[in-house]
Design an enzyme around this catalytic site. Structure first.
Site, PDB file in Angstrom:
ATOM      1  N   ARG A   1      41.335 -29.087  41.870  1.00 35.44           N
ATOM      2  CA  ARG A   1      41.057 -28.173  42.979  1.00 35.44           C
ATOM      3  C   ARG A   1      39.811 -27.374  42.646  1.00 35.44           C
ATOM      4  O   ARG A   1      39.651 -26.907  41.520  1.00 35.44           O
ATOM      5  CB  ARG A   1      42.243 -27.208  43.164  1.00 35.44           C
ATOM      6  CG  ARG A   1      43.325 -27.765  44.048  1.00 35.44           C
ATOM      7  CD  ARG A   1      44.581 -26.934  44.018  1.00 35.44           C
ATOM      8  NE  ARG A   1      44.397 -25.496  44.220  1.00 35.44           N
ATOM      9  CZ  ARG A   1      45.399 -24.630  44.257  1.00 35.44           C
ATOM     10  NH1 ARG A   1      46.653 -25.040  44.120  1.00 35.44           N
ATOM     11  NH2 ARG A   1      45.177 -23.348  44.437  1.00 35.44           N
TER      12      ARG A   1
ATOM     13  N   ARG B   1      45.118 -28.863  35.526  1.00 36.85           N
ATOM     14  CA  ARG B   1      45.870 -29.188  36.745  1.00 36.85           C
ATOM     15  C   ARG B   1      45.005 -30.042  37.671  1.00 36.85           C
ATOM     16  O   ARG B   1      43.847 -29.713  37.928  1.00 36.85           O
ATOM     17  CB  ARG B   1      46.257 -27.870  37.432  1.00 36.85           C
ATOM     18  CG  ARG B   1      47.104 -28.060  38.650  1.00 36.85           C
ATOM     19  CD  ARG B   1      47.788 -26.788  39.009  1.00 36.85           C
ATOM     20  NE  ARG B   1      46.955 -25.913  39.824  1.00 36.85           N
ATOM     21  CZ  ARG B   1      47.419 -24.856  40.472  1.00 36.85           C
ATOM     22  NH1 ARG B   1      48.680 -24.516  40.349  1.00 36.85           N
ATOM     23  NH2 ARG B   1      46.631 -24.118  41.200  1.00 36.85           N
TER      24      ARG B   1
ATOM     25  N   ARG C   1      40.550 -15.269  40.892  1.00 36.99           N
ATOM     26  CA  ARG C   1      41.893 -15.253  41.485  1.00 36.99           C
ATOM     27  C   ARG C   1      42.824 -14.344  40.687  1.00 36.99           C
ATOM     28  O   ARG C   1      43.708 -13.693  41.262  1.00 36.99           O
ATOM     29  CB  ARG C   1      42.453 -16.683  41.546  1.00 36.99           C
ATOM     30  CG  ARG C   1      41.778 -17.531  42.626  1.00 36.99           C
ATOM     31  CD  ARG C   1      42.015 -19.012  42.429  1.00 36.99           C
ATOM     32  NE  ARG C   1      43.399 -19.396  42.631  1.00 36.99           N
ATOM     33  CZ  ARG C   1      43.937 -20.518  42.135  1.00 36.99           C
ATOM     34  NH1 ARG C   1      43.213 -21.340  41.408  1.00 36.99           N
ATOM     35  NH2 ARG C   1      45.191 -20.788  42.361  1.00 36.99           N
TER      36      ARG C   1
ATOM     37  N   LYS D   1      54.895 -21.394  39.880  1.00 36.61           N
ATOM     38  CA  LYS D   1      55.669 -21.224  41.118  1.00 36.61           C
ATOM     39  C   LYS D   1      55.920 -22.576  41.792  1.00 36.61           C
ATOM     40  O   LYS D   1      57.036 -22.864  42.209  1.00 36.61           O
ATOM     41  CB  LYS D   1      54.919 -20.312  42.115  1.00 36.61           C
ATOM     42  CG  LYS D   1      54.677 -18.902  41.603  1.00 36.61           C
ATOM     43  CD  LYS D   1      54.102 -17.993  42.682  1.00 36.61           C
ATOM     44  CE  LYS D   1      52.721 -18.393  43.169  1.00 36.61           C
ATOM     45  NZ  LYS D   1      51.648 -18.306  42.160  1.00 36.61           N
TER      46      LYS D   1
ATOM     47  N   ARG E   1      51.789 -12.196  49.354  1.00 34.05           N
ATOM     48  CA  ARG E   1      50.783 -11.929  48.334  1.00 34.05           C
ATOM     49  C   ARG E   1      50.119 -10.566  48.533  1.00 34.05           C
ATOM     50  O   ARG E   1      49.253 -10.191  47.750  1.00 34.05           O
ATOM     51  CB  ARG E   1      49.702 -12.994  48.402  1.00 34.05           C
ATOM     52  CG  ARG E   1      49.815 -14.075  47.320  1.00 34.05           C
ATOM     53  CD  ARG E   1      48.693 -15.051  47.562  1.00 34.05           C
ATOM     54  NE  ARG E   1      48.297 -15.839  46.454  1.00 34.05           N
ATOM     55  CZ  ARG E   1      48.583 -17.145  46.339  1.00 34.05           C
ATOM     56  NH1 ARG E   1      49.341 -17.743  47.209  1.00 34.05           N
ATOM     57  NH2 ARG E   1      48.098 -17.832  45.320  1.00 34.05           N
TER      58      ARG E   1
HETATM   59  P1  AMP Z   1      47.957 -21.291  45.947  1.00 35.82           P
HETATM   60  O1  AMP Z   1      48.034 -22.754  46.158  1.00 35.82           O
HETATM   61  O2  AMP Z   1      49.252 -20.586  46.233  1.00 35.82           O
HETATM   62  O3  AMP Z   1      47.384 -20.928  44.598  1.00 35.82           O
HETATM   63  O4  AMP Z   1      46.933 -20.716  47.039  1.00 35.82           O
HETATM   64  C1  AMP Z   1      45.579 -21.152  47.071  1.00 35.82           C
HETATM   65  C2  AMP Z   1      44.753 -20.169  47.860  1.00 35.82           C
HETATM   66  O5  AMP Z   1      45.237 -20.112  49.206  1.00 35.82           O
HETATM   67  C3  AMP Z   1      44.797 -18.741  47.361  1.00 35.82           C
HETATM   68  O6  AMP Z   1      43.881 -18.494  46.305  1.00 35.82           O
HETATM   69  C4  AMP Z   1      44.415 -17.983  48.643  1.00 35.82           C
HETATM   70  O7  AMP Z   1      43.038 -18.099  48.908  1.00 35.82           O
HETATM   71  C5  AMP Z   1      45.143 -18.785  49.716  1.00 35.82           C
HETATM   72  N1  AMP Z   1      46.505 -18.264  49.946  1.00 35.82           N
HETATM   73  C6  AMP Z   1      47.689 -18.894  49.697  1.00 35.82           C
HETATM   74  N2  AMP Z   1      48.729 -18.123  50.038  1.00 35.82           N
HETATM   75  C7  AMP Z   1      48.199 -16.963  50.517  1.00 35.82           C
HETATM   76  C8  AMP Z   1      48.765 -15.756  51.006  1.00 35.82           C
HETATM   77  N3  AMP Z   1      50.096 -15.568  51.071  1.00 35.82           N
HETATM   78  N4  AMP Z   1      47.905 -14.780  51.405  1.00 35.82           N
HETATM   79  C9  AMP Z   1      46.577 -14.957  51.373  1.00 35.82           C
HETATM   80  N5  AMP Z   1      45.977 -16.051  50.896  1.00 35.82           N
HETATM   81  C10 AMP Z   1      46.778 -17.062  50.471  1.00 35.82           C
END
Ligand code: AMP
Length: 217
Positions: free
Chosen positions: A165, A132, A176, A19, A94
């Site tokens: 990360r 990553r 996740r 994404k 999400r």
């Molecule tokens: P990402 O960078 O999109 O993989 O997001 C990293 C983490 O941020 C996720 O595993 C969630 O803990 C949190 N997160 C990001 N976007 C959301 C969302 N829309 N709703 C809830 N948690 C989120």
């Protein structure tokens, strides 16, 4: 390529499905802001805000951050002037409540979003995420195989040493993926039932995936 109505693109997909990569390419091509709720949260964590402190415990455990916190942060961002012409959403919505709130928000503005589901098998996701890394200072992401930094382990933009990360460790990635199946995958039906969903297979190269996405615009 732009019409006068704002163009809102929603990128759905499991963690590691690409994404962020596709959103970055779309941002350059369409000159629209790339809004990643994960990046916004990591910015809060770097700046040691209250939102960051609340979010960190969930992120570190591979859980979703509570809807209220995410929605306050996201809808505040969408009010900024650069969003008037449209935006690319990466990592939001999400959950079903997030999707419903976004739908209400967009419908009030007569905007019909383009929803793209990036699909990829779990085994490829795990392999991708293990390679990553990102910059702890500016957050710029890299992939050691597909998008490495110019100088090994060093950020191209701010010369910091790159780190993985915490939530990209194998144990947390598996968590996740479970959370994705339970809380986010139902959004595929939500958008499919509204005839808004386009599926794109992400096992191809990032250029091929990007070309497919552009053909949907
Ligand atoms: P990402 O960078 O999109 O993989 O997001 C990293 C983490 O941020 C996720 O595993 C969630 O803990 C949190 N997160 C990001 N976007 C959301 C969302 N829309 N709703 C809830 N948690 C989120």
């Amino acid at each position: 390529m732009h019409t006068s109505s704002p163009l809102v693109i929603i990128l759905l997909g499991a963690p590691g499905s690409g994404k962020g990569t596709q959103a970055t390419l779309l941002k350059e091509q369409l000159n629209l802001p790339h809004i990643s709720t994960g990046d916004l949260l990591r910015q809060h964590i770097r700046h040691k805000t209250t939102t960051g402190a609340l979010a960190q415990q969930f992120i570190d455990q591979g859980q979703l951050v509570p809807d209220d916190l995410i929605m306050d942060m996201l809808f505040t961002r969408l009010q900024e002037s650069d969003c008037a012409k449209g935006y690319i959403l990466d990592g939001f919505p999400r959950t079903l409540p997030q999707a419903q709130k976004l739908e209400t928000f967009l419908t009030a503005l007569s905007i019909r979003p383009l929803v793209i589901n990036l699909s990829l098998s779990d085994s490829i996701i795990i392999e991708r995420l293990s390679l990553r890394v990102s910059c702890p200072q500016c957050g710029k992401p890299y992939h050691l195989l597909y998008a490495p930094p110019v100088k090994p382990h060093v950020c191209d933009s701010c010369s910091q040493t790159l780190t993985q990360r915490l939530d990209d460790s194998k144990e947390i990635v598996l968590k996740r993926l479970q959370v994705y199946q339970k809380q986010t995958a139902p959004l595929i039906d939500f958008y499919h039932n509204r005839n808004q969903l386009h599926a794109v297979d992400c096992s191809a190269s990032k250029e091929e995936v990007f070309a497919k996405i552009l053909s949907l615009l």
